[in-house]
Design a protein around this motif. Sequence first.
Motif, PDB file in Angstrom:
ATOM      1  N   MET A   1       0.545  -1.191   0.097  1.00 29.74           N
ATOM      2  CA  MET A   1      -0.127  -0.034   0.110  1.00 29.74           C
ATOM      3  C   MET A   1       0.946   1.103  -0.157  1.00 29.74           C
ATOM      4  O   MET A   1       1.559   1.005   0.471  1.00 29.74           O
ATOM      5  CB  MET A   1      -0.477   0.264   1.392  1.00 29.74           C
ATOM      6  N   ASP A   2       0.594   1.847  -0.697  1.00 29.46           N
ATOM      7  CA  ASP A   2       1.010   3.675  -0.756  1.00 29.46           C
ATOM      8  C   ASP A   2       1.214   4.061   0.189  1.00 29.46           C
ATOM      9  O   ASP A   2       0.144   4.385   0.826  1.00 29.46           O
ATOM     10  CB  ASP A   2       1.274   4.283  -1.820  1.00 29.46           C
ATOM     11  N   VAL A   3       1.528   5.388   0.401  1.00 29.77           N
ATOM     12  CA  VAL A   3       1.789   6.335   1.102  1.00 29.77           C
ATOM     13  C   VAL A   3       0.405   6.723   1.564  1.00 29.77           C
ATOM     14  O   VAL A   3      -0.449   7.407   3.286  1.00 29.77           O
ATOM     15  CB  VAL A   3       2.891   7.397   1.742  1.00 29.77           C
ATOM     16  N   ARG A   4      -0.135   7.319   0.635  1.00 29.06           N
ATOM     17  CA  ARG A   4      -1.297   8.430   0.657  1.00 29.06           C
ATOM     18  C   ARG A   4      -2.431   6.931   1.435  1.00 29.06           C
ATOM     19  O   ARG A   4      -3.360   7.508   2.247  1.00 29.06           O
ATOM     20  CB  ARG A   4      -1.684   8.237  -0.535  1.00 29.06           C
ATOM     21  N   GLY A   5      -2.165   5.931   1.383  1.00 32.27           N
ATOM     22  CA  GLY A   5      -3.907   4.952   0.938  1.00 32.27           C
ATOM     23  C   GLY A   5      -2.680   4.370   3.153  1.00 32.27           C
ATOM     24  O   GLY A   5      -4.367   4.452   3.501  1.00 32.27           O
ATOM     25  N   ARG A   6      -2.091   4.326   3.258  1.00 32.32           N
ATOM     26  CA  ARG A   6      -1.746   4.075   4.648  1.00 32.32           C
ATOM     27  C   ARG A   6      -2.458   5.218   5.605  1.00 32.32           C
ATOM     28  O   ARG A   6      -2.959   5.396   6.687  1.00 32.32           O
ATOM     29  CB  ARG A   6      -0.094   4.021   5.179  1.00 32.32           C
ATOM     30  N   VAL A   7      -1.799   6.430   4.589  1.00 33.48           N
ATOM     31  CA  VAL A   7      -2.745   7.780   5.427  1.00 33.48           C
ATOM     32  C   VAL A   7      -4.014   8.201   5.789  1.00 33.48           C
ATOM     33  O   VAL A   7      -4.503   8.174   7.047  1.00 33.48           O
ATOM     34  CB  VAL A   7      -1.310   9.166   5.158  1.00 33.48           C
ATOM     35  N   ALA A   8      -4.260   7.556   4.897  1.00 32.94           N
ATOM     36  CA  ALA A   8      -6.053   7.370   4.477  1.00 32.94           C
ATOM     37  C   ALA A   8      -6.366   6.348   5.462  1.00 32.94           C
ATOM     38  O   ALA A   8      -7.490   6.951   6.363  1.00 32.94           O
ATOM     39  CB  ALA A   8      -6.791   7.841   3.387  1.00 32.94           C
ATOM     40  N   ARG A   9      -6.391   5.734   5.605  1.00 30.00           N
ATOM     41  CA  ARG A   9      -6.213   4.208   6.968  1.00 30.00           C
ATOM     42  C   ARG A   9      -6.151   4.898   8.237  1.00 30.00           C
ATOM     43  O   ARG A   9      -6.849   4.804   9.192  1.00 30.00           O
ATOM     44  CB  ARG A   9      -6.084   2.675   6.790  1.00 30.00           C
ATOM     45  N   LEU A  10      -4.542   4.889   8.754  1.00 30.94           N
ATOM     46  CA  LEU A  10      -4.892   5.670   9.280  1.00 30.94           C
ATOM     47  C   LEU A  10      -5.369   6.550   9.965  1.00 30.94           C
ATOM     48  O   LEU A  10      -6.193   6.926  10.917  1.00 30.94           O
ATOM     49  CB  LEU A  10      -3.326   6.561  10.193  1.00 30.94           C
ATOM     50  N   ARG A  11      -5.300   8.174   9.343  1.00 30.19           N
ATOM     51  CA  ARG A  11      -6.557   8.990   9.634  1.00 30.19           C
ATOM     52  C   ARG A  11      -8.042   8.196   9.719  1.00 30.19           C
ATOM     53  O   ARG A  11      -9.175   9.318  10.813  1.00 30.19           O
ATOM     54  CB  ARG A  11      -7.087  10.094   8.465  1.00 30.19           C
ATOM     55  N   ARG A  12      -8.655   7.235   9.267  1.00 28.46           N
ATOM     56  CA  ARG A  12      -9.978   6.748   9.263  1.00 28.46           C
ATOM     57  C   ARG A  12     -10.059   6.107  11.006  1.00 28.46           C
ATOM     58  O   ARG A  12     -11.001   6.176  11.221  1.00 28.46           O
ATOM     59  CB  ARG A  12     -10.446   5.586   8.311  1.00 28.46           C
ATOM     60  N   ALA A  13      -8.947   5.596  11.623  1.00 24.77           N
ATOM     61  CA  ALA A  13      -8.627   4.692  12.444  1.00 24.77           C
ATOM     62  C   ALA A  13      -8.863   5.585  13.227  1.00 24.77           C
ATOM     63  O   ALA A  13      -9.171   5.527  14.273  1.00 24.77           O
ATOM     64  CB  ALA A  13      -8.571   3.984  12.712  1.00 24.77           C
ATOM     65  N   TYR A  14      -7.986   6.757  13.006  1.00 25.01           N
ATOM     66  CA  TYR A  14      -7.843   7.630  14.541  1.00 25.01           C
ATOM     67  C   TYR A  14      -9.006   9.137  14.529  1.00 25.01           C
ATOM     68  O   TYR A  14      -9.386   9.120  15.874  1.00 25.01           O
ATOM     69  CB  TYR A  14      -6.508   8.872  13.765  1.00 25.01           C
ATOM     70  N   ALA A  15      -9.379   9.909  13.764  1.00 22.68           N
ATOM     71  CA  ALA A  15     -10.311  10.104  14.180  1.00 22.68           C
ATOM     72  C   ALA A  15     -11.815   9.771  13.525  1.00 22.68           C
ATOM     73  O   ALA A  15     -12.439  10.442  11.664  1.00 22.68           O
ATOM     74  CB  ALA A  15     -10.656  11.193  13.962  1.00 22.68           C
ATOM     75  N   PRO A  16     -12.558   8.870  12.902  1.00 22.15           N
ATOM     76  CA  PRO A  16     -13.599   8.301  12.574  1.00 22.15           C
ATOM     77  C   PRO A  16     -14.630   9.846  11.767  1.00 22.15           C
ATOM     78  O   PRO A  16     -15.443   9.500  10.730  1.00 22.15           O
ATOM     79  CB  PRO A  16     -13.906   7.138  12.673  1.00 22.15           C
ATOM     80  N   HIS A  17     -15.091  10.386  13.154  1.00 24.17           N
ATOM     81  CA  HIS A  17     -16.095  10.811  13.086  1.00 24.17           C
ATOM     82  C   HIS A  17     -15.371  12.757  13.093  1.00 24.17           C
ATOM     83  O   HIS A  17     -16.779  13.457  13.345  1.00 24.17           O
ATOM     84  CB  HIS A  17     -16.981  11.482  13.923  1.00 24.17           C
ATOM     85  N   GLU A  18     -14.289  12.967  12.321  1.00 27.18           N
ATOM     86  CA  GLU A  18     -13.640  14.249  12.460  1.00 27.18           C
ATOM     87  C   GLU A  18     -12.707  14.573  11.236  1.00 27.18           C
ATOM     88  O   GLU A  18     -12.114  13.446  11.434  1.00 27.18           O
ATOM     89  CB  GLU A  18     -13.342  15.164  14.024  1.00 27.18           C
ATOM     90  N   HIS A  19     -12.624  15.423  10.416  1.00 24.99           N
ATOM     91  CA  HIS A  19     -11.962  16.121   9.294  1.00 24.99           C
ATOM     92  C   HIS A  19     -10.502  15.859  10.278  1.00 24.99           C
ATOM     93  O   HIS A  19     -10.085  17.156  10.481  1.00 24.99           O
ATOM     94  CB  HIS A  19     -11.996  17.360   8.244  1.00 24.99           C
ATOM     95  N   ARG A  20      -9.626  14.749  10.464  1.00 23.05           N
ATOM     96  CA  ARG A  20      -7.912  15.232  10.734  1.00 23.05           C
ATOM     97  C   ARG A  20      -6.895  15.179   9.309  1.00 23.05           C
ATOM     98  O   ARG A  20      -7.193  14.384   9.187  1.00 23.05           O
ATOM     99  CB  ARG A  20      -7.418  14.937  11.774  1.00 23.05           C
TER     100      ARG A  20
END
Length: 180
Positions: A1-20
């Motif tokens: 998985m590329d870096v952008r995909g990892r960051v997107a997955r991490l963002r969803r796990a980190y703050a699923p209800h808020e844009h971070r």
Amino acid sequence: MDVRGRVARLRRAYAPHEHRPLGGYLVALGAYGGVIAGLTAVVRVTRTPVPQAPSTSDVVLLGIATHKLSRLLSKDAITSPLRAPFTSYDRPIGHGEVMEQVRDQGSGTRHALGELLSCPFCLAVWVATGLTGGLVLAPRLTRLVATALTSVAASDFLQLAYATAQRKADGGAVPERDDD
């Protein structure tokens, strides 16, 4: 998985209800690391001696100057053109300062820069790093600039104290403009 995909997955796990904008934060962290690396390289290339420890007076001077420059850059009405690409005007907050909101449209990097540029606490780390680097590389000029910023900060507090004393003397009446 590329870096952008990892960051997107991490963002969803980190703050699923808020844009971070974690990707934007990574860009900002990378830029900060680049600034540190650049300062380190300049110090090594110029063979500038690094002080064992800064003096207490330098820490106090740079601390007050960092406070003032961070507020000037992040809240002052006059510096709003620097923040305008990343923020939008909300309202005045008194004494020549404005409240701005981070623009939601655009990239995560743009959002992260908006947060950085509109937050004096966040910006203080960058300002302190710049002033500290200046203290090593150009101590006389840095102390002169820091002295001017510290003088402005002291003046700000005196202006506020004067306005408060004037209101108390006038029986608590609020003048038409506090910034006169």
